[in-house]
Design a protein around this motif. Sequence first.
Motif, PDB file in Angstrom:
ATOM      1  N   GLN A 146      62.171  23.393  36.518  1.00 54.27           N
ATOM      2  CA  GLN A 146      61.502  24.159  35.476  1.00 54.27           C
ATOM      3  C   GLN A 146      62.138  25.540  35.372  1.00 54.27           C
ATOM      4  N   LEU A 147      62.557  25.923  34.149  1.00 55.26           N
ATOM      5  CA  LEU A 147      63.252  27.195  33.942  1.00 55.26           C
ATOM      6  C   LEU A 147      62.326  28.287  33.422  1.00 55.26           C
ATOM      7  N   THR A 148      61.244  27.912  32.800  1.00 59.40           N
ATOM      8  CA  THR A 148      60.272  28.873  32.287  1.00 59.40           C
ATOM      9  C   THR A 148      58.876  28.458  32.710  1.00 59.40           C
ATOM     10  N   ASP A 149      57.971  29.421  32.766  1.00 59.68           N
ATOM     11  CA  ASP A 149      56.580  29.095  33.086  1.00 59.68           C
ATOM     12  C   ASP A 149      55.957  28.285  31.949  1.00 59.68           C
ATOM     13  N   LEU A 150      55.293  27.196  32.290  1.00 59.30           N
ATOM     14  CA  LEU A 150      54.511  26.467  31.303  1.00 59.30           C
ATOM     15  C   LEU A 150      53.100  27.038  31.299  1.00 59.30           C
ATOM     16  N   PRO A 151      52.566  27.414  30.147  1.00 60.40           N
ATOM     17  CA  PRO A 151      51.243  28.033  30.095  1.00 60.40           C
ATOM     18  C   PRO A 151      50.179  27.223  30.818  1.00 60.40           C
ATOM     19  N   ASP A 152      50.233  25.909  30.673  1.00 58.61           N
ATOM     20  CA  ASP A 152      49.237  25.040  31.291  1.00 58.61           C
ATOM     21  C   ASP A 152      49.893  24.044  32.241  1.00 58.61           C
ATOM     22  N   GLY A 153      50.867  24.519  33.012  1.00 56.62           N
ATOM     23  CA  GLY A 153      51.571  23.613  33.901  1.00 56.62           C
ATOM     24  C   GLY A 153      52.377  24.349  34.945  1.00 56.62           C
ATOM     25  N   PRO A 154      53.368  23.679  35.534  1.00 64.86           N
ATOM     26  CA  PRO A 154      54.179  24.292  36.595  1.00 64.86           C
ATOM     27  C   PRO A 154      54.917  25.542  36.117  1.00 64.86           C
ATOM     28  N   ARG A 155      55.302  26.355  37.086  1.00 73.44           N
ATOM     29  CA  ARG A 155      55.982  27.612  36.795  1.00 73.44           C
ATOM     30  C   ARG A 155      57.487  27.490  36.967  1.00 73.44           C
ATOM     31  N   ALA A 156      58.197  28.517  36.480  1.00 74.35           N
ATOM     32  CA  ALA A 156      59.653  28.563  36.633  1.00 74.35           C
ATOM     33  C   ALA A 156      60.004  28.457  38.114  1.00 74.35           C
ATOM     34  N   GLY A 157      61.011  27.646  38.419  1.00 70.65           N
ATOM     35  CA  GLY A 157      61.419  27.443  39.800  1.00 70.65           C
ATOM     36  C   GLY A 157      60.828  26.202  40.429  1.00 70.65           C
ATOM     37  N   SER A 158      59.801  25.628  39.807  1.00 65.66           N
ATOM     38  CA  SER A 158      59.243  24.380  40.333  1.00 65.66           C
ATOM     39  C   SER A 158      60.205  23.238  40.033  1.00 65.66           C
ATOM     40  N   TYR A 159      60.076  22.159  40.767  1.00 62.99           N
ATOM     41  CA  TYR A 159      60.980  21.028  40.577  1.00 62.99           C
ATOM     42  C   TYR A 159      60.260  19.735  40.954  1.00 62.99           C
ATOM     43  N   GLY A 160      60.731  18.636  40.395  1.00 60.15           N
ATOM     44  CA  GLY A 160      60.134  17.333  40.649  1.00 60.15           C
ATOM     45  C   GLY A 160      60.780  16.303  39.750  1.00 60.15           C
ATOM     46  N   ARG A 161      60.054  15.225  39.458  1.00 61.82           N
ATOM     47  CA  ARG A 161      60.647  14.172  38.635  1.00 61.82           C
ATOM     48  C   ARG A 161      59.573  13.217  38.134  1.00 61.82           C
ATOM     49  N   ASP A 162      59.696  12.860  36.852  1.00 64.58           N
ATOM     50  CA  ASP A 162      58.861  11.819  36.283  1.00 64.58           C
ATOM     51  C   ASP A 162      59.561  10.477  36.445  1.00 64.58           C
ATOM     52  N   GLY A 163      58.791   9.430  36.672  1.00 63.96           N
ATOM     53  CA  GLY A 163      59.347   8.087  36.793  1.00 63.96           C
ATOM     54  C   GLY A 163      58.748   7.158  35.754  1.00 63.96           C
ATOM     55  N   GLY A 164      59.609   6.380  35.106  1.00 67.32           N
ATOM     56  CA  GLY A 164      59.157   5.508  34.038  1.00 67.32           C
ATOM     57  C   GLY A 164      58.220   4.401  34.471  1.00 67.32           C
ATOM     58  N   LEU A 165      58.141   4.125  35.779  1.00 66.38           N
ATOM     59  CA  LEU A 165      57.202   3.119  36.265  1.00 66.38           C
ATOM     60  C   LEU A 165      55.825   3.710  36.562  1.00 66.38           C
ATOM     61  N   GLY A 166      55.644   5.003  36.223  1.00 61.94           N
ATOM     62  CA  GLY A 166      54.301   5.564  36.314  1.00 61.94           C
ATOM     63  C   GLY A 166      54.070   6.590  37.396  1.00 61.94           C
ATOM     64  N   SER A 167      55.142   7.178  37.947  1.00 64.43           N
ATOM     65  CA  SER A 167      54.968   8.187  38.995  1.00 64.43           C
ATOM     66  C   SER A 167      55.497   9.534  38.530  1.00 64.43           C
ATOM     67  N   THR A 168      54.949  10.591  39.090  1.00 66.58           N
ATOM     68  CA  THR A 168      55.475  11.930  38.869  1.00 66.58           C
ATOM     69  C   THR A 168      55.101  12.795  40.067  1.00 66.58           C
TER      70      THR A 168
END
Length: 211
Positions: A146-168
Amino acid sequence: MATDVTLTAVAASILIEDGVLDPAERVFGPLAMVDTGFSVPADKLDRFGPYFGDRDGARVVFDPVDGQWSTPPAFEGGGDGLVSTLADYHRFARMLRGGGELDGARVLSGRSVAAMTADHLTAEQLARGGPSPDGSAGWGYGVDVQLTDLPDGPRAGSYGRDGGLGSTWCNDRAVTGILLTNQAWSSAGPPPVFATFESILGEAARAGDPT
């Protein structure tokens, strides 16, 4: 139990760094990830459920309990295919949060973790094909960043991954959030529950660390 792409990709990076090709020896064992592998042993299949998909608006079984992950694959891929649990996933995420170490077991150097969780896209690449259409997130090694703060979500510097089989999952400073479902995506974008998850994660992260 659930399947995962990111876990596989990051684990593969660890093996490449160390030159040891057995993930159980190099990663899962030291991190006490007792329920993670490329298949589910027969004596644990009672804890494993089917995966569902969408066909013409109807919910159908995408992969049954005795399907793809009930037997070892012919080839253990370096990009996807691991099966894991919430507890094991959490230990893996905590290891990354700890700079490559968890409970005295080091599986990655701090330098490697920093490189893996930093954005490596140019401005042109972000505009053309980053993980987020608005350019608010970039790609690390096996994770999106994440490069910018999301108003209703993770902040800049956070990291992770969405998965098409239903995980995040996401590490936002001192907070780790993991969502495992058994419903594969029905479109190119994540289902609504992912947005709810991001909102809860962002609220929890800000409550724990408001800076």
